[in-house]
Design an enzyme around this catalytic site. Sequence first.
Site, PDB file in Angstrom:
ATOM      1  N   GLY A 150      41.399 -17.115  13.522  1.00 33.57           N
ATOM      2  CA  GLY A 150      41.869 -16.571  12.254  1.00 33.57           C
ATOM      3  C   GLY A 150      42.765 -15.378  12.419  1.00 33.57           C
ATOM      4  N   ALA A 151      42.586 -14.638  13.506  1.00 32.84           N
ATOM      5  CA  ALA A 151      43.431 -13.460  13.733  1.00 32.84           C
ATOM      6  C   ALA A 151      44.892 -13.867  13.919  1.00 32.84           C
ATOM      7  CB  ALA A 151      42.933 -12.694  14.952  1.00 32.84           C
TER       8      ALA A 151
ATOM      9  N   GLY B 255      36.779  18.889  -3.180  1.00 30.36           N
ATOM     10  CA  GLY B 255      36.414  18.285  -4.453  1.00 30.36           C
ATOM     11  C   GLY B 255      37.436  17.256  -4.915  1.00 30.36           C
ATOM     12  N   GLY B 256      37.608  17.184  -6.237  1.00 28.12           N
ATOM     13  CA  GLY B 256      38.525  16.206  -6.821  1.00 28.12           C
ATOM     14  C   GLY B 256      39.950  16.371  -6.355  1.00 28.12           C
TER      15      GLY B 256
END
Length: 546
Positions: free
Chosen positions: A436-437, A201-202
């Site tokens: 771009g890499a 859970g949280g």
Amino acid sequence: MSTDEKTTPRTTVPGSTAQSTTTRIAARGHWTAMERLEELGLIKEEVRKGPDPRATERQHAKGKLTARERIDLLLDEGTFTEVEPLRRHRATGFGLEGKRPYTDGVVTGWGSVHGRTVFVYAHDFRIFGGALGEAHAAKIHKIMDMALAAGAPLVSLNDGAGARIQEGVSALAGYGGIFLRNTRASGVIPQISVMLGPCAGGAAYSPALTDFVFMVRGISQMFITGPDVVKSVTGEEITHDGLGGADVHGSTSGVAHFPYDDVHSCLEDVRHLLSLLPSNNRDLPPADPAGDPVDRSTDRLLELVPADPQQVYDMRTVIEEIVDDGDYFEVHPAWATNVVCALSRMGGEVVGVVANQPASLAGVLDINASEKAARFVQFCDAFNIPLVTLIDVPGFLPGVDQEHNGIIRRGAKLLYAYCNATVPRVSLVLRKAYGGAYIVMDSRSIGTDIALAWPSNEIAVMGAEGAANVIFRREIADADDPEAVRQQKIKEYQVELMHPYYAAERGLVDDVIDPRRTRQTIIRSLAMLRNKHADLPSRKHGNPPQ
């Protein structure tokens, strides 16, 4: 007062009934100082043992250590100082008023690791299953505040059943206070989460907010909704480990940085990690002068890295060759394996290494690799750890799946992290660096301090074959012998734009170096940059791509 009267309350297990030991003591009237000290000692001993010896046996039967046993493994021997060991909850209803054990299910305090102060809290599964209530949360809040004020790392040893249902919204608010402090401490002190039991859970969000997550196979799991809920909602059947075990989070989700087979090796590596980190963002990482000479020649690199850019090799062997004594600590070793992130030392000083891994997906950058490297770069920058980037990248991974899942914004995370980093930065192109890499992998244009390359480097928009096919598409198509023309144009492109000195001639590479001098060149560059100071524009904070 008779002897029997004095000893009767001392045999009572503290917190085992609604009428506490301290209440019984107060009813006795006046005690001598020595009697009070003796009573305190007995209470502290009961606190250490826990309210129920059978609970300890059950913990051991599951192959799990108690909270205090775990703390003893983490900290230097005899250095633990506990905070609020006598804290108890004040909740009523659902039988809680009759169960008020000391510590309220969490052990908090500080000690030292390799002689440096470290704060710690450990859930005690023997008490309320380690579930968090109001008093339990208040203890954690206090130790987190103390760690931040003292400027020292915080380690959480997690083994809890989530929020204490009987305390309702007060327990949930307790988690909110932890999340708030996790966020405020981020980038100020190192925060390490060690998962040694369930986390559902949280409660799973606190580890996710920290810098590093350790997990142990077979005993630790993390998930937002458990297998039962998953089955009821989706019809899928899965085990606890299959849903959120150490291997799942270590290799599939990327939530866990380090999965282990046992608690002892896990906590030993937590200690090792702490030895590589500064206490806070105002300190430098601890130096440890090594016997490995700074000017040691790295001749083996000529054998380890094939000249053919298409041939595979393991980048980790390169890292071993250039760092002190071949020792490095890899982060996320099983997730996004096409990029390697590691902490090590060079010349005795801690460095963060980011490297493409040709042995996995040819070293391309994809969604997971970009996110993995980006967070590591941000961590190193936050804690004054210089960055060494080893580049051998053919580009970003193409594909519909990558595009639809956000390679643009997620790849931009790595670009943002490097552009925003102010620590010393040295990059080295070993072989190929395309498109771009190349820019993203800490190129000169985005601010690396020293850009180096080997004579085998190929820095270009794309590989020669792809470039020739685009630029000379019509000439190749119209030729009598298209393949011969294509090969000719590939060679032309290589000669004109892909020779190893093209970038150096334009100042985009500071030097083309002999691979055998790689170690000493990087170390000397970092030594020159040790007092680097860089100011970012005045702002509340940036808005990195998500």
